[in-house]
Design a protein around this motif. Structure first.
Motif, PDB file in Angstrom:
ATOM      1  N   VAL A 259      39.618  48.930  34.468  1.00  0.00           N
ATOM      2  CA  VAL A 259      38.717  47.804  34.216  1.00  0.00           C
ATOM      3  C   VAL A 259      38.427  47.687  32.725  1.00  0.00           C
ATOM      4  O   VAL A 259      38.328  46.584  32.192  1.00  0.00           O
TER       5      VAL A 259
ATOM      6  N   TYR B 232      41.128  45.747  31.428  1.00  0.00           N
ATOM      7  CA  TYR B 232      40.967  44.373  31.905  1.00  0.00           C
ATOM      8  C   TYR B 232      39.939  43.633  31.047  1.00  0.00           C
ATOM      9  O   TYR B 232      40.175  42.516  30.588  1.00  0.00           O
ATOM     10  N   GLU B 233      38.792  44.287  30.820  1.00  0.00           N
ATOM     11  CA  GLU B 233      37.722  43.649  30.043  1.00  0.00           C
ATOM     12  C   GLU B 233      38.178  43.350  28.607  1.00  0.00           C
ATOM     13  O   GLU B 233      37.819  42.335  28.034  1.00  0.00           O
TER      14      GLU B 233
ATOM     15  N   PHE C  73      49.093  46.529  32.502  1.00  0.00           N
ATOM     16  CA  PHE C  73      49.201  45.618  33.632  1.00  0.00           C
ATOM     17  C   PHE C  73      50.631  45.109  33.706  1.00  0.00           C
ATOM     18  O   PHE C  73      51.301  44.980  32.683  1.00  0.00           O
ATOM     19  N   GLU C  74      51.061  44.795  34.939  1.00  0.00           N
ATOM     20  CA  GLU C  74      52.453  44.379  35.124  1.00  0.00           C
ATOM     21  C   GLU C  74      52.816  43.183  34.240  1.00  0.00           C
ATOM     22  O   GLU C  74      53.915  43.099  33.706  1.00  0.00           O
ATOM     23  N   ASP C  75      51.859  42.258  34.094  1.00  0.00           N
ATOM     24  CA  ASP C  75      52.163  41.051  33.329  1.00  0.00           C
ATOM     25  C   ASP C  75      51.571  41.072  31.925  1.00  0.00           C
ATOM     26  O   ASP C  75      51.570  40.064  31.235  1.00  0.00           O
TER      27      ASP C  75
ATOM     28  N   GLY D  90      33.764  39.513  36.761  1.00  0.00           N
ATOM     29  CA  GLY D  90      35.184  39.619  37.096  1.00  0.00           C
ATOM     30  C   GLY D  90      35.654  41.063  37.029  1.00  0.00           C
ATOM     31  O   GLY D  90      36.406  41.517  37.895  1.00  0.00           O
ATOM     32  N   GLY D  91      35.176  41.801  36.031  1.00  0.00           N
ATOM     33  CA  GLY D  91      35.569  43.201  35.866  1.00  0.00           C
ATOM     34  C   GLY D  91      35.114  44.050  37.032  1.00  0.00           C
ATOM     35  O   GLY D  91      35.834  44.933  37.497  1.00  0.00           O
TER      36      GLY D  91
ATOM     37  N   ALA E 293      37.375  43.327  39.772  1.00  0.00           N
ATOM     38  CA  ALA E 293      38.669  43.924  39.419  1.00  0.00           C
ATOM     39  C   ALA E 293      38.674  45.414  39.744  1.00  0.00           C
ATOM     40  O   ALA E 293      39.673  45.950  40.212  1.00  0.00           O
ATOM     41  N   GLU E 294      37.534  46.076  39.518  1.00  0.00           N
ATOM     42  CA  GLU E 294      37.457  47.513  39.783  1.00  0.00           C
ATOM     43  C   GLU E 294      37.835  47.809  41.236  1.00  0.00           C
ATOM     44  O   GLU E 294      38.585  48.723  41.530  1.00  0.00           O
TER      45      GLU E 294
ATOM     46  N   LEU F 122      41.542  47.035  41.826  1.00  0.00           N
ATOM     47  CA  LEU F 122      42.417  48.046  41.216  1.00  0.00           C
ATOM     48  C   LEU F 122      42.515  49.287  42.083  1.00  0.00           C
ATOM     49  O   LEU F 122      43.534  49.979  42.071  1.00  0.00           O
ATOM     50  N   THR F 123      41.475  49.569  42.863  1.00  0.00           N
ATOM     51  CA  THR F 123      41.571  50.725  43.761  1.00  0.00           C
ATOM     52  C   THR F 123      42.616  50.468  44.838  1.00  0.00           C
ATOM     53  O   THR F 123      43.112  51.390  45.459  1.00  0.00           O
TER      54      THR F 123
ATOM     55  N   TYR G 216      47.958  45.860  40.129  1.00  0.00           N
ATOM     56  CA  TYR G 216      47.996  46.063  38.687  1.00  0.00           C
ATOM     57  C   TYR G 216      48.547  44.853  37.957  1.00  0.00           C
ATOM     58  O   TYR G 216      49.158  44.979  36.905  1.00  0.00           O
ATOM     59  N   ASN G 217      48.378  43.686  38.552  1.00  0.00           N
ATOM     60  CA  ASN G 217      48.861  42.471  37.904  1.00  0.00           C
ATOM     61  C   ASN G 217      47.646  41.680  37.433  1.00  0.00           C
ATOM     62  O   ASN G 217      46.813  41.252  38.233  1.00  0.00           O
ATOM     63  N   TYR G 218      47.556  41.500  36.117  1.00  0.00           N
ATOM     64  CA  TYR G 218      46.361  40.883  35.528  1.00  0.00           C
ATOM     65  C   TYR G 218      46.115  39.490  36.102  1.00  0.00           C
ATOM     66  O   TYR G 218      44.995  39.146  36.467  1.00  0.00           O
ATOM     67  N   HIS G 219      47.180  38.717  36.193  1.00  0.00           N
ATOM     68  CA  HIS G 219      47.049  37.353  36.680  1.00  0.00           C
ATOM     69  C   HIS G 219      46.534  37.332  38.133  1.00  0.00           C
ATOM     70  O   HIS G 219      45.609  36.584  38.468  1.00  0.00           O
ATOM     71  N   ASN G 220      47.104  38.190  38.973  1.00  0.00           N
ATOM     72  CA  ASN G 220      46.660  38.258  40.364  1.00  0.00           C
ATOM     73  C   ASN G 220      45.199  38.671  40.473  1.00  0.00           C
ATOM     74  O   ASN G 220      44.446  38.138  41.286  1.00  0.00           O
ATOM     75  N   ILE G 221      44.812  39.635  39.638  1.00  0.00           N
ATOM     76  CA  ILE G 221      43.423  40.091  39.662  1.00  0.00           C
ATOM     77  C   ILE G 221      42.494  38.936  39.302  1.00  0.00           C
ATOM     78  O   ILE G 221      41.480  38.704  39.956  1.00  0.00           O
ATOM     79  N   ARG G 222      42.882  38.179  38.265  1.00  0.00           N
ATOM     80  CA  ARG G 222      42.049  37.051  37.840  1.00  0.00           C
ATOM     81  C   ARG G 222      41.912  36.013  38.956  1.00  0.00           C
ATOM     82  O   ARG G 222      40.805  35.557  39.254  1.00  0.00           O
TER      83      ARG G 222
ATOM     84  N   SER H 290      39.855  37.400  41.915  1.00  0.00           N
ATOM     85  CA  SER H 290      38.428  37.508  41.578  1.00  0.00           C
ATOM     86  C   SER H 290      37.792  36.130  41.599  1.00  0.00           C
ATOM     87  O   SER H 290      36.682  35.948  42.107  1.00  0.00           O
TER      88      SER H 290
ATOM     89  N   MET I 182      32.101  34.291  35.408  1.00  0.00           N
ATOM     90  CA  MET I 182      33.089  35.339  35.687  1.00  0.00           C
ATOM     91  C   MET I 182      33.226  36.316  34.519  1.00  0.00           C
ATOM     92  O   MET I 182      33.389  37.513  34.730  1.00  0.00           O
TER      93      MET I 182
END
Lengths: 283, 278
Positions: free
Chosen positions: A155, A158-159, A227-229, B131-132, B135-136, B139-140, B144-150, B153, B167
């Motif tokens: 995270v 991410y942040e 991250f993957e992307d 959002g974070g 995301a936490e 992530l568990t 691990y794909n930033y776009h998917n997480i966004r 969320s 967000m």
């Protein structure tokens, strides 16, 4: 330079060395895992490389050849004094040449020249706990390592991307060792992270103030968290070459030139830079 | 509705040494939790219930009756002294989840249960963005794909009526009602089969309370999640739950359909509770 014969070989006593070696062995068995050890008093202050120094003193033998660097440089104060201490209490020869050294103690850099199987690199570590910034309690952080509970570490990346568009960690970028433990690779630049992965040499990390030893054995997978992307990016020196040797493939330091008011770049690894200049001169 | 999600038998939580006679001198009949022989506090004793798929179970009782202790034991925030709890989505209900090793408990917390606390900052990290925080949880589950997480969320926050402009704000800067919604989003992030709600509307103003409850009801209809709702507010219980347990001094004094309990309470204590409703 005279050697001190009043001290035990390599300054610390044999029992203490035994304890440190035991921690080192355990660390090698558990790549990336921080092993506690009883950090000894040394004639330098905690926070000035005592962790790396104790590891070096515990493993050094009379047949070793020592190189000590500080931010890539053999000649800066920290490196000179540590080298002096080790040399005077052991009498082992020292060198600036990366290829000739059997033990390289380093502060925050890995030499540019790839290391071999018969070489050991010892890192001085200020903050061994990669979770330090997301979990202030050591007890909880230890449990997080045990349970591979690394979501919070992710995270924080991410942040960073949310706030700045990319991960802003400059040095000590967190790495995953052997797909098991997250490890702080000591504050080496991102440039050096790739050198840890599947390396030929043994990496030992010593944190004297924090009383931890950890290791990356040879041929161990070490991956930066990414991250993957949003792939991990190392420092970009494109457009710059070393002002001394002309290298475009090494980690460069940006230097402010007082005389001209401009900037120039030189290799951070001075031994690498010097060897290139010598080679050039020989041709 | 015929398959249980969780079944709990003889859940017990004791603070202190405990002696052979603790059970004889505590409970609603004696109006105390404290054993007069050894001084131990019997926070919960003989708590057994089953929760079925898509069902909402209410737990009511006065302060200190042990209602929060039940959900905290089930979410492993507290360690139960004894008892058997089987969570059917985990290993088809073969294991007693209360005695699993820590790593398995963590897995259950992250994947099979969601918890919403009265104080949103217990479930959220104030120093992370909304959002974070979500995301936490994602992530568990190894996303691990930033776009998917966004995008996930954002969808979760949208479902709990949080404006997307919040967000990327730090959680501690949001209002209480907003934090509570973010906390619910986080609890729902990995689509858990069981959601635990501990006094979620306490501390919110009445209009926000109504909207949060409404939202919970909508989500429950959409996802058919099983829920355990802890509240001292019988209004919340009436609105949300199908079945209700009444707790006093760590024991269940009455257990049945919510309508029945609220309209025709059998137990003297429940009668008192219903009559003292505002």
């Amino acid at each position: 330079m005279s050697t001190h014969n009043d001290y035990n070989f390599a300054f610390i006593d044999e029992n203490a060395k035994k304890e440190i070696r035991r921690s080192i062995l355990k660390a090698i068995c558990l790549p990336g895992h921080q092993v506690p050890f009883a950090s000894r008093e040394l004639p330098i202050a905690r926070g000035w490389g005592t962790g790396g120094l104790q590891v070096t003193l515990a493993i050094i033998g009379p047949d070793d050849v020592l190189k000590v660097i500080d931010q890539g440089c053999d000649g800066s104060v920290n490196a000179v004094n540590l080298r002096d201490l080790i040399h005077r209490t052991t009498g082992v020869p020292t060198t600036f040449e990366t290829a000739q050294a059997s033990i390289i103690q380093t502060r925050h850099r890995i030499p540019e020249l790839p290391l071999r199987e018969d070489q050991i690199i010892v890192f001085q570590v200020p903050i061994p706990e990669p979770l330090h910034y997301v979990e202030p309690s050591i007890e909880k952080a230890t449990a997080m390592h045990a349970e591979k509970d690394y979501a919070r570490m992710w995270v924080s990346l991410y942040e960073d991307i949310v706030n700045y568009g990319s991960v802003t960690i400059g040095a000590s970028y967190p790495v995953m060792v052997h797909e098991n433990y997250i490890m702080a690779p000591s504050p080496i630049p991102k440039w050096d992270i790739a050198k840890l992965n599947m390396a030929n040499c043994l990496h030992l990390f010593g944190a004297g103030r924090e009383k931890r030893i950890y290791a990356v054995p040879p041929y161990t997978r070490v991956e930066p968290l990414q991250f993957e992307d949003k792939p991990f990016k190392k420092e970009d020196f494109s457009g710059h070459v070393c002002a001394r040797c002309g290298a475009g493939d090494s980690f460069l330091d940006e230097i402010f030139d007082e005389a001209s008011g401009g900037k120039y770049w030189v290799c951070s690894d001075t031994a690498y830079c010097d060897s290139r200049i010598q080679k050039e001169a020989a041709v | 509705m015929n398959e249980p999600v969780i079944s709990v038998e003889g859940l017990e939580k004791t603070y202190g040494e405990g002696c052979g006679r603790c059970g004889e001198c505590t409970g609603p009949d004696y109006n105390t939790n404290v054993c007069r022989y050894c001084g131990s506090v019997i926070a919960l004793k003989d708590v057994s219930f089953e929760l079925y798929q898509g069902e909402i179970l209410g737990i009511v009782g006065e302060s200190g009756s042990g209602k929060s202790t039940i959900v905290q034991c089930l979410y492993f925030d507290l360690e139960a002294s004894s008892g058997l709890a089987r969570l059917f989505p985990y290993d088809r209900g073969k294991a007693n989840i209360l005695t699993l090793p820590q790593s398995r408990k963590r897995y259950i917390r992250n994947h099979l249960m969601g918890m919403v606390y009265q104080n949103p900052l217990l479930g959220l990290k104030g120093y992370f963005t909304s959002g974070g925080n979500i995301a936490e949880k994602l992530l568990t589950a190894d996303i691990y794909n930033y776009h998917n997480i966004r995008t996930r969320s954002a969808r979760l926050l949208d479902r709990t009526e949080v404006d997307l402009e919040y967000m990327d704000r730090l959680c501690r800067t949001l209002s209480g009602g907003m934090q509570q919604r973010v906390q619910i989003s986080k609890a729902l992030a990995n689509n858990p089969p069981l959601l635990l709600l501990d006094e979620i509307t306490t501390g919110l103003d009445v209009s926000v309370q109504a909207r949060v409850l409404d939202m919970i009801k909508t989500i429950q209809h959409e996802l058919m999640i099983s829920m355990i709702v802890v509240s001292h507010d019988l209004g919340v219980i009436r609105l949300l739950t199908n079945r209700t347990m009444v707790l006093k001094k760590g024991r269940i004094v009455e257990h049945g359909l919510t309508d029945q309990i609220l309209e025709d309470p059998r137990d003297a204590y429940t009668q008192l509770l219903v009559h003292s409703m505002l």
